[in-house]
Design an enzyme around this catalytic site. Structure first.
Site: not given
Length: 323
Positions: A129, A154
């Site tokens: 990501s 995250y």
């Protein structure tokens, strides 16, 4: 070619599966159909895939070691893996941190353990990501930037996956490519993502929240461009002892308020906007340098938001009509 695809019922997973099936590959799709968001949407995506020849679905959690490692024998024909299964959502990691470590760290490790047991494996492509860049202020983000200051759990779990992959490439010679996704949007998207939430609020006359008056910038990337890049990278295995990390984005940084303006036009309705300060989990801007992935597989995003948002809006309106 037989591809094992984790997260097959997910937003990006469905589009990657369709791209693989369209060219004649066999796809074994894995998903645990967890209830983080509407399972009905996930089942509808699966229904599209199961209507196509060459697709087979297995309901498995990637963090389930026994079930996953059994695949090394039962699915020995697999030559490539696309690992997209993950617990998504930056803000939800503040609510349920354990789910992120279980899915994004343990799940990633289990997939690597499966991969090293597959005797015919040629390449593993996995999802990282752009969140790993944290509060980086140097733009555009390049793969050589430091990524040791995540601003969300995250992001930390995604960076952990990259580091674990690095060690498995060194120890076991696993050919791997990690892709750092930048703000993917498009048809069949997730209800927790901004395009969906904005569209629903606009159509219902409810206010939408824009941080810092919508001046935050994101590298919005259309999902079909993403799928093409994933498949292109899958076809070009990385050197066994030298895993790749590549940005995959649109190479355009767009203000969120511009994104909303195009969405308003596509929906034919104005938004009621509430201005709120930027939360600590959000960065001011994301912007992908895509020279590396362009060199690897000729990746070239072709969809500006002026073309992509109307396609999302058309799908979203049709989905709402289904009830």
């Amino acid at each position: 070619m037989t591809v094992l695809l984790t997260g097959a019922a997910g937003f990006i997973g469905m589009h990657v599966a369709e791209a693989l099936l369209a060219r004649g590959d066999r796809v074994i799709g894995i998903d645990n159909l967890n209830p983080y968001y509407d399972v009905g949407l996930k089942r509808a995506r699966l229904a599209r895939l199961e209507a196509q020849p060459g697709f087979r679905f297995l309901a498995i959690d990637v963090a389930d070691r026994e079930a996953m490692l059994d695949l090394a024998e039962s699915q020995a024909e697999v030559t490539r893996i696309v690992h997209l299964a993950a617990q998504p959502g930056v803000r939800h990691s503040l609510v349920d941190p354990y789910a992120y470590v279980q899915a994004n760290v343990m799940g990633h490790l289990v997939v690597l353990e499966l991969a090293r047991r597959l005797k015919r494996l040629e390449h593993l492509v996995y999802a990282s990501s752009s969140s790993v860049y944290g509060g980086n202020h140097d733009l555009p983000f390049t793969e050589t930037d430091r990524v040791d200051h995540p601003v969300s759990l995250y992001a930390a779990t995604k960076r952990s996956g990259e580091l674990i992959s690095e060690s498995y490439a060194h120890l076991f010679g696993l050919p791997q490519t990690g892709l750092r996704f930048f703000t993917v949007y498009g048809p069949w998207g997730r209800p927790d993502m901004a395009p969906w939430m904005f569209s629903e609020a606009i159509l219902e006359g409810r206010p939408i929240t824009l941080y810092d008056a919508g001046r935050l910038k994101r590298d919005f990337t259309f999902v079909e461009d993403i799928a093409a890049g994933v498949v292109g990278c899958l076809d070009r295995p990385a050197p066994t002892a030298h895993p790749r990390l590549l940005n995959i984005g649109n190479h355009r940084s767009v203000e969120v308020r511009r994104f909303v303006a195009v969405l308003e036009e596509a929906l034919g309705q104005r938004a009621v906007v509430v201005d709120t300060p930027r939360p600590a989990t959000d960065v001011p801007e994301t912007f992908a340098d895509i020279e590396a992935i362009r060199a690897v597989c000729g990746y070239e995003p072709r969809t500006p938001i002026e073309a992509g948002i109307p396609r999302f809006a058309e799908w979203f309106l049709s989905w709402r009509k289904r009830g």
